[in-house]
Design a protein around this motif. Structure first.
Motif, PDB file in Angstrom:
ATOM      1  N   UNK A   9       0.198 -32.233  45.191  1.00 23.44           N
ATOM      2  CA  UNK A   9       0.763 -32.217  46.108  1.00 23.44           C
ATOM      3  C   UNK A   9       0.868 -33.226  47.218  1.00 23.44           C
ATOM      4  N   UNK A  10       0.504 -34.640  46.277  1.00 22.87           N
ATOM      5  CA  UNK A  10       1.132 -36.203  46.910  1.00 22.87           C
ATOM      6  C   UNK A  10       2.185 -36.400  46.793  1.00 22.87           C
TER       7      UNK A  10
ATOM      8  N   UNK B 156       2.175 -33.812  65.561  1.00 19.50           N
ATOM      9  CA  UNK B 156       2.133 -34.554  64.133  1.00 19.50           C
ATOM     10  C   UNK B 156       3.016 -33.644  63.279  1.00 19.50           C
ATOM     11  N   UNK B 157       2.803 -34.352  62.482  1.00 21.15           N
ATOM     12  CA  UNK B 157       4.179 -34.231  60.825  1.00 21.15           C
ATOM     13  C   UNK B 157       3.554 -33.214  60.475  1.00 21.15           C
ATOM     14  N   UNK B 158       3.943 -32.617  60.124  1.00 23.76           N
ATOM     15  CA  UNK B 158       3.203 -31.812  58.574  1.00 23.76           C
ATOM     16  C   UNK B 158       2.794 -33.027  57.208  1.00 23.76           C
ATOM     17  N   UNK B 159       3.916 -33.404  57.704  1.00 28.38           N
ATOM     18  CA  UNK B 159       4.285 -34.559  56.581  1.00 28.38           C
ATOM     19  C   UNK B 159       2.654 -35.801  55.829  1.00 28.38           C
ATOM     20  N   UNK B 160       1.739 -35.299  56.974  1.00 32.16           N
ATOM     21  CA  UNK B 160       0.996 -36.675  57.120  1.00 32.16           C
ATOM     22  C   UNK B 160       0.121 -35.673  56.432  1.00 32.16           C
ATOM     23  N   UNK B 161      -0.251 -33.672  55.803  1.00 30.19           N
ATOM     24  CA  UNK B 161      -0.609 -33.830  54.777  1.00 30.19           C
ATOM     25  C   UNK B 161      -1.051 -33.828  53.829  1.00 30.19           C
ATOM     26  N   UNK B 162      -0.580 -34.554  53.120  1.00 30.21           N
ATOM     27  CA  UNK B 162      -0.361 -34.792  51.716  1.00 30.21           C
ATOM     28  C   UNK B 162       0.415 -37.274  51.379  1.00 30.21           C
ATOM     29  N   UNK B 163      -0.297 -37.393  52.473  1.00 25.80           N
ATOM     30  CA  UNK B 163      -0.571 -38.882  52.568  1.00 25.80           C
ATOM     31  C   UNK B 163      -1.570 -39.192  52.060  1.00 25.80           C
ATOM     32  N   UNK B 164      -1.388 -40.756  51.054  1.00 23.90           N
ATOM     33  CA  UNK B 164      -2.745 -41.385  50.248  1.00 23.90           C
ATOM     34  C   UNK B 164      -3.491 -41.172  51.286  1.00 23.90           C
ATOM     35  N   UNK B 165      -5.084 -41.483  50.722  1.00 25.01           N
ATOM     36  CA  UNK B 165      -6.329 -41.794  51.638  1.00 25.01           C
ATOM     37  C   UNK B 165      -6.703 -40.618  52.448  1.00 25.01           C
TER      38      UNK B 165
ATOM     39  N   UNK C  12       5.900 -28.701  44.712  1.00 25.20           N
ATOM     40  CA  UNK C  12       5.036 -29.636  44.273  1.00 25.20           C
ATOM     41  C   UNK C  12       5.549 -30.704  43.596  1.00 25.20           C
ATOM     42  N   UNK C  13       5.100 -31.555  42.669  1.00 28.77           N
ATOM     43  CA  UNK C  13       5.359 -32.407  41.773  1.00 28.77           C
ATOM     44  C   UNK C  13       6.011 -32.011  41.063  1.00 28.77           C
ATOM     45  N   UNK C  14       5.174 -30.824  40.327  1.00 28.01           N
ATOM     46  CA  UNK C  14       6.411 -30.001  39.195  1.00 28.01           C
ATOM     47  C   UNK C  14       5.409 -28.444  39.053  1.00 28.01           C
TER      48      UNK C  14
END
Length: 362
Positions: free
Chosen positions: A223-224, A240-249, A275-277
């Motif tokens: 998911x990253x 806040x944005x759902x995109x934060x869910x898959x940020x690093x760290x 997903x990435x694939x």
């Protein structure tokens, strides 16, 4: 008489001098559809400004800082007003008879994307640069293997492809440019004509990480963002944005995750990811870090395989599970199966800091 070499300018390119009060009161923003996509240059993904020809007034690294540019009036250093952006010195011509810079004179900065990808749009933000913004900008992209330095990027053998042609920009404004290239890029070259200041650069697009590297990893977070995952949609983005869910760290504060408003209608919130694939998820982490009195109460995870006979079918990966505040929950799906998309449902509402979906491509 004007010629083809005469720089074009916008009639309202400059903003009025700062008159006090809210420094963003007269900021000219814009609505750009491509900003829903990942910022490929995000510093949190590893983006960096690795070189610039000049940064006398303000450092190049400011270009990729997360969050809006700040302005503190009458805050002076040894080189003038301290600006939250990249600002170069004033260019001069060849001599007293030609005091103005030539038509092609410009400053440049080299940017390494945090994750390589296909660029669909950029925002060149000149916030707080009112009489000192560039007249025009241009943007080019290149694709190089490994981790090249400025010497390799500036070599004559490097092929640069135009993304944004030389175009006028306004001061103290969000200047958006749609991009239709289709190419994968690892690095960008930002040019400003002839000189001036740019507060932020946002590069929105679709991540295209190194496939050979992902194959070598074997098991990774499907998911990253840095691996090519992306948030496609969500029921709510209020706090806040759902995109934060898959940020690093790990998240660093409550606002660094996904938080929705309080539900009053008897329903529940959800977020859908690509997903990435096509991969098999073997381990799930749901992190509610920094959500103490506002964490989601329960969560369930579902998958969908766009390559299956019934691509619209959602199947359960993790059943509805009780969540604790400010904690990492490690869950193992009962029967891993291929998926291209996942949906996280939270009941009834609340914050999730990070979602990790560990698995491998199939």
């Amino acid at each position: 008489m004007a010629t083809d070499d005469t720089p074009r300018t916008l009639p309202d390119a400059s903003a009025l001098p700062y008159a006090g009060g809210n420094p963003y009161a007269d900021y000219r923003s814009g609505e750009f559809a491509f900003t829903a996509l990942t910022d490929l240059a995000d510093r949190r993904l590893g983006g960096a400004v690795i070189a610039a020809d000049d940064e006398l007034f303000a450092e190049r690294e400011n270009l990729l800082l997360p969050g809006p540019a700040e302005f503190r009036p009458h805050t002076f250093g040894n080189k003038g007003q301290i600006m939250d952006g990249w600002e170069t010195r004033r260019r001069r011509g060849a001599g007293p008879d030609r005091p103005h810079p030539a038509a092609g004179d410009h400053d440049w900065a080299l940017i390494r994307l945090g994750v390589p990808g296909v660029v669909h749009g950029v925002v060149v933000d000149t916030a707080h640069f009112r009489g000192n913004h560039p007249q025009q900008i241009g943007l080019e992209g290149a694709e190089l293997p490994g981790t090249p330095g400025p010497e390799e990027l500036l070599a004559g053998s490097t092929v640069w492809h135009p993304l944004v042609p030389r175009s006028p920009v306004r001061g103290h404004a969000a200047n958006g440019f749609a991009v239709d290239s289709g190419r994968r890029f690892t690095h960008l070259r930002l040019s400003q004509y002839p000189d001036g200041g740019i507060a932020r650069l946002r590069v929105h697009g679709e991540a295209r990480p190194d496939a050979a590297w992902l194959a070598a990893l074997g098991t990774f977070d499907l998911a990253a963002l840095e691996n090519g995952g992306a948030v496609e949609d969500a029921s709510d983005r209020f706090f806040s944005s759902p995109a934060n869910l898959v940020l690093p760290g790990k998240s660093r504060a409550m606002g660094d995750g996904w938080e929705n408003r309080r539900r009053r209608d008897g329903g529940h919130d959800w977020v859908r990811l690509r997903l990435a694939g096509r991969g098999a998820i073997r381990a799930v982490e749901i992190d509610t870090g920094y959500y103490v009195g506002n964490a989601a109460g329960w969560a369930a995870l579902y998958g969908r395989d766009a390559q299956a006979a019934d691509p619209g079918e959602w199947f359960e990966l993790v059943p509805r599970t009780k969540l604790q505040p400010d904690a990492v929950h490690r869950l193992v799906p009962a029967a891993p199966r291929p998926a291209t998309h996942v949906r996280l449902d939270v009941f009834p509402d609340g914050g999730i800091a990070r979602l990790r979906l560990h698995g491998s491509l199939v």
